[in-house]
Design a protein around this motif. Structure first.
Motif, PDB file in Angstrom:
ATOM      1  N   PHE A  51      38.862  51.062  57.840  1.00 41.11           N
ATOM      2  CA  PHE A  51      37.552  50.424  57.921  1.00 41.11           C
ATOM      3  C   PHE A  51      37.703  49.092  58.644  1.00 41.11           C
ATOM      4  CE2 PHE A  51      37.361  53.258  54.323  1.00 41.11           C
ATOM      5  CZ  PHE A  51      36.104  53.842  54.433  1.00 41.11           C
ATOM      6  N   PHE A  52      36.921  48.904  59.706  1.00 38.26           N
ATOM      7  CA  PHE A  52      36.911  47.620  60.400  1.00 38.26           C
ATOM      8  C   PHE A  52      36.137  46.611  59.557  1.00 38.26           C
ATOM      9  CE2 PHE A  52      37.386  49.252  65.065  1.00 38.26           C
ATOM     10  CZ  PHE A  52      38.681  49.648  64.766  1.00 38.26           C
ATOM     11  N   CYS A  53      36.650  45.401  59.533  1.00 44.85           N
ATOM     12  CA  CYS A  53      36.077  44.359  58.681  1.00 44.85           C
ATOM     13  C   CYS A  53      35.794  43.118  59.523  1.00 44.85           C
ATOM     14  CB  CYS A  53      37.051  44.023  57.564  1.00 44.85           C
ATOM     15  SG  CYS A  53      36.374  43.043  56.244  1.00 44.85           S
ATOM     16  N   VAL A  54      34.548  42.635  59.505  1.00 47.23           N
ATOM     17  CA  VAL A  54      34.174  41.457  60.281  1.00 47.23           C
ATOM     18  C   VAL A  54      33.910  40.246  59.389  1.00 47.23           C
ATOM     19  CG1 VAL A  54      33.267  42.755  62.241  1.00 47.23           C
ATOM     20  CG2 VAL A  54      31.750  42.175  60.338  1.00 47.23           C
ATOM     21  N   HIS A  55      34.224  40.384  58.106  1.00 50.03           N
ATOM     22  CA  HIS A  55      34.073  39.232  57.214  1.00 50.03           C
ATOM     23  C   HIS A  55      35.432  38.813  56.654  1.00 50.03           C
ATOM     24  CE1 HIS A  55      34.047  42.624  54.589  1.00 50.03           C
ATOM     25  NE2 HIS A  55      33.564  42.040  53.533  1.00 50.03           N
ATOM     26  N   GLY A  56      36.447  38.968  57.495  1.00 44.57           N
ATOM     27  CA  GLY A  56      37.779  38.491  57.172  1.00 44.57           C
ATOM     28  C   GLY A  56      38.495  39.399  56.186  1.00 44.57           C
ATOM     29  N   THR A  57      39.786  39.140  56.014  1.00 44.88           N
ATOM     30  CA  THR A  57      40.562  39.899  55.045  1.00 44.88           C
ATOM     31  C   THR A  57      40.138  39.549  53.627  1.00 44.88           C
ATOM     32  OG1 THR A  57      42.373  39.851  56.637  1.00 44.88           O
ATOM     33  CG2 THR A  57      42.909  40.598  54.432  1.00 44.88           C
ATOM     34  N   SER A  58      39.579  38.369  53.431  1.00 42.56           N
ATOM     35  CA  SER A  58      39.042  38.025  52.105  1.00 42.56           C
ATOM     36  C   SER A  58      38.015  39.066  51.674  1.00 42.56           C
ATOM     37  CB  SER A  58      38.401  36.638  52.129  1.00 42.56           C
ATOM     38  OG  SER A  58      39.365  35.636  52.333  1.00 42.56           O
ATOM     39  N   GLY A  59      37.114  39.433  52.587  1.00 42.89           N
ATOM     40  CA  GLY A  59      36.115  40.444  52.269  1.00 42.89           C
ATOM     41  C   GLY A  59      36.735  41.813  52.058  1.00 42.89           C
ATOM     42  N   ALA A  60      37.746  42.147  52.869  1.00 46.72           N
ATOM     43  CA  ALA A  60      38.424  43.434  52.710  1.00 46.72           C
ATOM     44  C   ALA A  60      39.146  43.510  51.373  1.00 46.72           C
ATOM     45  CB  ALA A  60      39.410  43.642  53.864  1.00 46.72           C
ATOM     46  N   ILE A  61      39.758  42.413  50.958  1.00 52.79           N
ATOM     47  CA  ILE A  61      40.440  42.371  49.658  1.00 52.79           C
ATOM     48  C   ILE A  61      39.444  42.545  48.524  1.00 52.79           C
ATOM     49  CG2 ILE A  61      41.608  40.790  48.058  1.00 52.79           C
ATOM     50  CD1 ILE A  61      43.222  39.784  50.509  1.00 52.79           C
ATOM     51  N   GLN A  62      38.310  41.871  48.624  1.00 53.34           N
ATOM     52  CA  GLN A  62      37.289  42.013  47.586  1.00 53.34           C
ATOM     53  C   GLN A  62      36.793  43.454  47.504  1.00 53.34           C
ATOM     54  OE1 GLN A  62      34.474  39.010  48.794  1.00 53.34           O
ATOM     55  NE2 GLN A  62      35.989  37.390  48.541  1.00 53.34           N
ATOM     56  N   ALA A  63      36.572  44.078  48.663  1.00 58.19           N
ATOM     57  CA  ALA A  63      36.134  45.469  48.680  1.00 58.19           C
ATOM     58  C   ALA A  63      37.203  46.387  48.104  1.00 58.19           C
ATOM     59  CB  ALA A  63      35.797  45.882  50.111  1.00 58.19           C
ATOM     60  N   MET A  64      38.449  46.105  48.415  1.00 51.47           N
ATOM     61  CA  MET A  64      39.565  46.906  47.918  1.00 51.47           C
ATOM     62  C   MET A  64      39.605  46.878  46.384  1.00 51.47           C
ATOM     63  SD  MET A  64      43.545  46.589  49.184  1.00 51.47           S
ATOM     64  CE  MET A  64      43.742  44.867  48.667  1.00 51.47           C
ATOM     65  N   ILE A  65      39.455  45.688  45.823  1.00 48.77           N
ATOM     66  CA  ILE A  65      39.477  45.547  44.361  1.00 48.77           C
ATOM     67  C   ILE A  65      38.271  46.227  43.730  1.00 48.77           C
ATOM     68  CG2 ILE A  65      39.295  43.867  42.476  1.00 48.77           C
ATOM     69  CD1 ILE A  65      40.952  41.952  44.287  1.00 48.77           C
ATOM     70  N   MET A  66      37.094  45.994  44.297  1.00 47.18           N
ATOM     71  CA  MET A  66      35.880  46.567  43.732  1.00 47.18           C
ATOM     72  C   MET A  66      35.843  48.085  43.859  1.00 47.18           C
ATOM     73  SD  MET A  66      33.129  43.728  45.095  1.00 47.18           S
ATOM     74  CE  MET A  66      31.692  44.565  44.412  1.00 47.18           C
ATOM     75  N   SER A  67      36.677  48.650  44.715  1.00 53.96           N
ATOM     76  CA  SER A  67      36.733  50.103  44.876  1.00 53.96           C
ATOM     77  C   SER A  67      37.551  50.788  43.795  1.00 53.96           C
ATOM     78  CB  SER A  67      37.317  50.458  46.250  1.00 53.96           C
ATOM     79  OG  SER A  67      36.498  49.980  47.294  1.00 53.96           O
ATOM     80  N   VAL A  68      38.406  50.032  43.094  1.00 50.25           N
ATOM     81  CA  VAL A  68      39.317  50.676  42.135  1.00 50.25           C
ATOM     82  C   VAL A  68      39.158  50.189  40.698  1.00 50.25           C
ATOM     83  CG1 VAL A  68      41.046  51.248  43.885  1.00 50.25           C
ATOM     84  CG2 VAL A  68      41.194  49.058  42.678  1.00 50.25           C
TER      85      VAL A  68
END
Length: 497
Positions: free
Chosen positions: A87-104
């Protein structure tokens, strides 16, 4: 080796077609290919970048429901990074990390995390409502930085928390130290839960056999990567890599769509597309040159009086299974100056800007964009600074002990969202914090929402502020005041640490 033709750049090509067709834009953004932009700014950055600053339409695809160029670009990225989905992320790795946590994990679920996590991890925990169980990383007392958590620490913590829903690991740390992530993946998977990885500082690992193993190659289920940090995409562009099985990819897709803007920057997205192509086609050679430059710099720095740059000698220490040589940590405490002072001198006198500084070190990140000339300029400056400071008669700076992890009384989410009051930091001992206290060294949060404030924490923060270091996390930029939970007896108090 790869399923797809990795020389392709489908999203960038779609944007170039849009420009080459001289398409007339009756869509946002309002500057209309730079026509409406103030000249001073436009003259500096040029009109080409503005010409591909577009919005969602069929030719350039949609980030939230990709069916064309973005879909193909993400499939190429997954293939390139040994993932099932990217997944391409345009709100930084901070946003990707938050999404990663909220997914599991969700409300009340336990997630194991190292204490030296980036604040985006705790933000993800707050957003998800999960309960963090902190693992203490090993510390290198010689340079005053955190290394990594050991597989044994992960195993022990999981045995004590068999109801945990996920484990998060850092690979590598800000300072370039990796743990035995393959062994940890095996341990975590034996509990039938996912291993997710903050790989913000390791987007390059997969593309060189001279670097630590990447999270996806080691068997992780998800990892968030700052493509912009070491390899060639633009700032704020990142990737989230996913392996199907223990992770529901449709849940990831939903959470990413929830968190990301509906007006993504196609400039950032295109930079991810071309950065992937560059790493697959040229990455090994480019990284070989970067690693050689870093080795050269490390050897030269270790010949400068009063300076030290740790490297592969840390491998084998607890919490240091492998090391990324592109991270140049320069310890200056024996010169009698702090890392903050060294950063200031380099920036103000020599116009050389390190990545960051802590009380004892500066960190210089080497990447595929560095050259011999620039590295030599850094070395010349360091030699001059060493001569000046060596003759000043200053005493070396002693390593301070890090405060113990405080008792947690509330979940981070309850504390952050609770009824709060702002009080002076020096009067806050014994209260439940509703804010963070984040400091360097060694990159470990001193305090997280929901934890009891101690005398030790207050004194530690004072010492760091006196040394001129930046302490962050509170609404008060000077960190003289901190928000604490008011009337916390009304909340669901949790007594486990």
């Amino acid at each position: 080796m790869y399923k797809y033709d990795q020389t392709k750049t489908p999203l960038f090509d779609a944007l170039l077609d849009y420009v080459n067709n001289d398409t007339i834009p009756f869509h946002v953004p309002g500057h209309k290919k730079g026509q409406g932009m103030v000249n001073r700014f436009k003259d500096f950055i040029g009109t080409n970048v503005m010409a591909i600053d577009v919005t969602v339409f069929k030719q350039v695809d949609s980030l939230h429901k990709p069916t064309g160029a973005i879909k193909e670009a993400q499939e190429l990225a997954a293939d390139a990074n040994n993932a099932d989905d990217t997944f391409f992320c345009v709100h930084g790795t901070s946003g990707a990390i938050q999404a990663m946590i909220m997914s599991v994990v969700g409300e009340g679920d336990k997630i194991l995390v190292p204490r030296n996590v980036h604040k985006s991890v705790t933000a993800g925990i707050i957003l998800s409502g999960a309960m963090p169980v902190y693992m203490q990383p090993e510390i290198d007392s010689n340079v005053g930085v955190a290394l990594n958590v050991t597989p044994e620490t992960v195993q022990t913590t999981l045995e004590q928390n068999r109801d945990a829903k996920a484990v998060l690991i850092i690979n590598p740390t800000y300072y370039g130290v990796s743990t035995d992530i393959e062994k940890i993946a095996g341990i975590v998977h034996s509990y039938d839960i996912p291993l997710i990885v903050d790989e913000a500082h390791g987007p390059h690992l997969h593309f060189s056999d001279k670097l630590p193993i990447s999270a996806m190659d080691a068997g992780a289920d998800m990892c968030a990567q700052s493509t912009h940090k070491i390899i060639g995409s633009l700032t704020q562009s990142s990737m989230l890599q996913v392996r199907r099985g223990l992770v529901d990819v449709n849940r990831v897709k939903t959470v990413m769509s929830l968190l990301q803007t509906t007006s993504p920057s196609y400039i950032l997205l295109a930079s991810l597309d071309v950065a992937r192509m560059q790493m697959v086609t040229e990455g090994k050679e480019l990284l070989d040159k970067t690693i050689e430059l870093a080795k050269y710099a490390r050897a030269e720095i270790n010949n400068i009086e009063g300076l030290f740059c740790f490297g592969e000698e840390v491998v084998g220490l607890d919490g240091a299974y492998d090391f990324d040589p592109t991270k140049i940590t320069i310890t200056c405490k024996n010169l009698g100056i702090s890392g903050h002072e060294l950063e200031r001198i380099l920036a103000e006198k020599y116009f050389i800007q390190p990545e960051m500084s802590d009380l004892y070190n500066i960190l210089c990140v080497f990447s595929i964009g560095d050259t011999q000339e620039k590295v030599d300029a850094l070395l010349i400056a360091l030699r001059e600074i060493s001569k000046t400071c060596s003759n000043s008669g200053k005493n070396k700076i002693e390593i301070m002990s890090i405060p113990k992890i405080p008792l947690r009384m509330l979940s981070p989410r309850d504390a952050f969202n609770g009824n709060t009051i702002s009080i002076e930091l020096e009067d806050s001992v014994g209260e439940i914090s509703a804010e963070f206290l984040l400091t360097y060294p060694p990159g470990i949060p001193v305090l997280c929402p929901g934890e009891i404030i101690t005398d030790e924490i207050v004194e530690y923060v004072k010492a760091l502020k006196d040394a001129g270091l930046y302490v962050q996390g509170t609404d008060d930029p000077e960190v003289n005041f901190i928000k604490v939970v008011n009337e916390h007896k009304r909340l669901n108090v949790i007594t486990s640490a």
